[in-house]
Design a protein around this motif. Sequence first.
Motif, PDB file in Angstrom:
ATOM      1  N   MET A 294      50.226  66.110  92.151  1.00  0.00           N
ATOM      2  CA  MET A 294      49.902  65.036  91.211  1.00  0.00           C
ATOM      3  C   MET A 294      48.465  64.569  91.462  1.00  0.00           C
ATOM      4  O   MET A 294      48.108  64.220  92.589  1.00  0.00           O
ATOM      5  CB  MET A 294      50.862  63.862  91.384  1.00  0.00           C
ATOM      6  N   ILE A 295      47.679  64.588  90.416  1.00  0.00           N
ATOM      7  CA  ILE A 295      46.300  64.117  90.503  1.00  0.00           C
ATOM      8  C   ILE A 295      46.156  62.863  89.653  1.00  0.00           C
ATOM      9  O   ILE A 295      46.416  62.881  88.449  1.00  0.00           O
ATOM     10  CB  ILE A 295      45.302  65.192  90.034  1.00  0.00           C
ATOM     11  N   GLY A 296      45.774  61.780  90.275  1.00  0.00           N
ATOM     12  CA  GLY A 296      45.527  60.546  89.555  1.00  0.00           C
ATOM     13  C   GLY A 296      44.115  60.542  88.985  1.00  0.00           C
ATOM     14  O   GLY A 296      43.172  61.010  89.634  1.00  0.00           O
ATOM     15  N   VAL A 297      43.983  60.037  87.781  1.00  0.00           N
ATOM     16  CA  VAL A 297      42.680  59.963  87.113  1.00  0.00           C
ATOM     17  C   VAL A 297      42.471  58.529  86.645  1.00  0.00           C
ATOM     18  O   VAL A 297      43.266  58.006  85.857  1.00  0.00           O
ATOM     19  CB  VAL A 297      42.608  60.919  85.904  1.00  0.00           C
ATOM     20  N   HIS A 298      41.414  57.899  87.146  1.00  0.00           N
ATOM     21  CA  HIS A 298      41.113  56.539  86.685  1.00  0.00           C
ATOM     22  C   HIS A 298      39.747  56.520  86.029  1.00  0.00           C
ATOM     23  O   HIS A 298      38.730  56.868  86.647  1.00  0.00           O
ATOM     24  CB  HIS A 298      41.137  55.533  87.828  1.00  0.00           C
ATOM     25  N   TYR A 299      39.724  56.105  84.759  1.00  0.00           N
ATOM     26  CA  TYR A 299      38.490  56.044  83.979  1.00  0.00           C
ATOM     27  C   TYR A 299      38.250  54.609  83.558  1.00  0.00           C
ATOM     28  O   TYR A 299      39.034  54.044  82.790  1.00  0.00           O
ATOM     29  CB  TYR A 299      38.604  56.943  82.741  1.00  0.00           C
ATOM     30  N   ARG A 300      37.182  54.015  84.082  1.00  0.00           N
ATOM     31  CA  ARG A 300      36.801  52.656  83.693  1.00  0.00           C
ATOM     32  C   ARG A 300      35.844  52.764  82.511  1.00  0.00           C
ATOM     33  O   ARG A 300      34.733  53.261  82.664  1.00  0.00           O
ATOM     34  CB  ARG A 300      36.161  51.925  84.862  1.00  0.00           C
ATOM     35  N   GLY A 301      36.287  52.319  81.337  1.00  0.00           N
ATOM     36  CA  GLY A 301      35.528  52.614  80.134  1.00  0.00           C
ATOM     37  C   GLY A 301      34.974  51.437  79.381  1.00  0.00           C
ATOM     38  O   GLY A 301      34.469  51.608  78.279  1.00  0.00           O
ATOM     39  N   THR A 302      35.042  50.228  79.920  1.00  0.00           N
ATOM     40  CA  THR A 302      34.554  49.079  79.142  1.00  0.00           C
ATOM     41  C   THR A 302      33.235  48.570  79.716  1.00  0.00           C
ATOM     42  O   THR A 302      32.197  49.158  79.485  1.00  0.00           O
ATOM     43  CB  THR A 302      35.606  47.965  79.081  1.00  0.00           C
ATOM     44  N   ASP A 303      33.261  47.506  80.512  1.00  0.00           N
ATOM     45  CA  ASP A 303      32.022  46.849  80.928  1.00  0.00           C
ATOM     46  C   ASP A 303      31.381  47.440  82.171  1.00  0.00           C
ATOM     47  O   ASP A 303      30.368  46.940  82.644  1.00  0.00           O
ATOM     48  CB  ASP A 303      32.281  45.360  81.150  1.00  0.00           C
TER      49      ASP A 303
ATOM     50  N   ASP B  88      40.640  52.071  78.703  1.00  0.00           N
ATOM     51  CA  ASP B  88      40.093  52.587  77.446  1.00  0.00           C
ATOM     52  C   ASP B  88      41.145  53.392  76.696  1.00  0.00           C
ATOM     53  O   ASP B  88      41.479  54.519  77.084  1.00  0.00           O
ATOM     54  CB  ASP B  88      38.874  53.446  77.764  1.00  0.00           C
ATOM     55  N   HIS B  89      41.663  52.827  75.610  1.00  0.00           N
ATOM     56  CA  HIS B  89      42.689  53.490  74.803  1.00  0.00           C
ATOM     57  C   HIS B  89      42.190  54.827  74.260  1.00  0.00           C
ATOM     58  O   HIS B  89      42.936  55.817  74.241  1.00  0.00           O
ATOM     59  CB  HIS B  89      43.093  52.569  73.654  1.00  0.00           C
ATOM     60  N   ASN B  90      40.938  54.888  73.839  1.00  0.00           N
ATOM     61  CA  ASN B  90      40.397  56.107  73.241  1.00  0.00           C
ATOM     62  C   ASN B  90      40.289  57.241  74.259  1.00  0.00           C
ATOM     63  O   ASN B  90      40.458  58.418  73.915  1.00  0.00           O
ATOM     64  CB  ASN B  90      39.024  55.826  72.617  1.00  0.00           C
ATOM     65  N   PHE B  91      40.001  56.905  75.508  1.00  0.00           N
ATOM     66  CA  PHE B  91      39.946  57.928  76.555  1.00  0.00           C
ATOM     67  C   PHE B  91      41.317  58.572  76.747  1.00  0.00           C
ATOM     68  O   PHE B  91      41.419  59.803  76.864  1.00  0.00           O
ATOM     69  CB  PHE B  91      39.473  57.307  77.874  1.00  0.00           C
ATOM     70  N   ILE B  92      42.353  57.765  76.794  1.00  0.00           N
ATOM     71  CA  ILE B  92      43.704  58.282  76.964  1.00  0.00           C
ATOM     72  C   ILE B  92      44.050  59.241  75.824  1.00  0.00           C
ATOM     73  O   ILE B  92      44.575  60.343  76.045  1.00  0.00           O
ATOM     74  CB  ILE B  92      44.731  57.134  77.028  1.00  0.00           C
ATOM     75  N   ASP B  93      43.747  58.850  74.587  1.00  0.00           N
ATOM     76  CA  ASP B  93      44.022  59.699  73.426  1.00  0.00           C
ATOM     77  C   ASP B  93      43.255  61.013  73.511  1.00  0.00           C
ATOM     78  O   ASP B  93      43.798  62.089  73.227  1.00  0.00           O
ATOM     79  CB  ASP B  93      43.646  58.969  72.135  1.00  0.00           C
ATOM     80  N   TYR B  94      41.988  60.938  73.915  1.00  0.00           N
ATOM     81  CA  TYR B  94      41.142  62.134  73.971  1.00  0.00           C
ATOM     82  C   TYR B  94      41.667  63.136  75.002  1.00  0.00           C
ATOM     83  O   TYR B  94      41.844  64.323  74.697  1.00  0.00           O
ATOM     84  CB  TYR B  94      39.708  61.736  74.310  1.00  0.00           C
ATOM     85  N   ILE B  95      41.906  62.683  76.219  1.00  0.00           N
ATOM     86  CA  ILE B  95      42.336  63.601  77.284  1.00  0.00           C
ATOM     87  C   ILE B  95      43.727  64.166  76.973  1.00  0.00           C
ATOM     88  O   ILE B  95      43.993  65.360  77.211  1.00  0.00           O
ATOM     89  CB  ILE B  95      42.332  62.889  78.649  1.00  0.00           C
ATOM     90  N   THR B  96      44.599  63.335  76.452  1.00  0.00           N
ATOM     91  CA  THR B  96      45.946  63.810  76.103  1.00  0.00           C
ATOM     92  C   THR B  96      45.877  64.900  75.039  1.00  0.00           C
ATOM     93  O   THR B  96      46.581  65.918  75.123  1.00  0.00           O
ATOM     94  CB  THR B  96      46.820  62.646  75.612  1.00  0.00           C
TER      95      THR B  96
END
Length: 308
Positions: free
Chosen positions: A162-171, A207-215
């Motif tokens: 399992m690889i965790g991915v954390h993307y901070r996409g706002t400020d 970031d909702h858009n990041f989740i949609d993109y990677i999925t």
Amino acid sequence: MSSIKRWLNTAYQREIDYYFNLRLQRNQQLILKNKSKGIFAVEVFSKMGFGANFIWLLEILEYCDSEGLKPFVIFRNPSKRIGSKSFSEFVKFKNDSQKPFFLHYAVMRSFKDLDLNRAWNYNSALTLERANYLLNTYLELDTEVTEFVQNYTAIEFTAKRMIGVHYRGTDKITEAPAVSYELVKEVLLSELENESQNIQFFLASDDHNFIDYITFELGKSQILCRTINRSKNGKPIHITAKNHREVNREALIDCLILARCDKLIKTASILSGCSVVFNPNLEVEMLNEPFPEYRFFPEKFLLKSRTF
């Protein structure tokens, strides 16, 4: 926002400021009185996110541990009405039952408000091992949250790796260079190419858009992600969300799930940096580095980024 609502918000903030300033005048008296009893009690007025609050708490614990004081700390977000003290509801003290019946708290919005007659350098004193010691010695987490994380990982973590991915996409772009969605995708694809065993990614992001993109790019079979409220307009959830209790709960859950992964791939963010406090042995790969003036604990120990 209507003029009436703006006026009410302004009036509310003025009341909070007035209340805080009155209490601030009593700080030194309260600090000295409590320290004479071996106690350090402070109420933190903070509008920061979960990760930053958690690191401030660790700094206070480092101070108390080095001074031989029993810590009692409450966090209050003065801009929130729903869940304004929820950080302290989810991150609790083991010694809470030992709290004196009449306990008065000093207040702070920054460490200089404590006026402790020395430079506050406890962030620089923290190491991952030391922070983990303070966590295990002084703190306990909300039982409902820890049970949720235990059940979630037991049921959903089905892959061998399992690889965790954390993307901070706002400020976060004000504190570290931005990382493109495409770069994250390439990193995850390279993980798939290099691993012969079964692999799955747990995504955590504001970031909702990041989740949609990677999925979409990797396919749902490779992705594990919780359905929670995320930003769709680039504005930070911890600032814009009305229910701060929900924001703190979901942030802690993501932090703990990332800590249970075999590896963490992350952009600069204190929240996912805190995952390493919960699991100092977690393998970490950072995709960007905070600007020099923002290289605080724990990020400063994780700056071994991949070169592209």
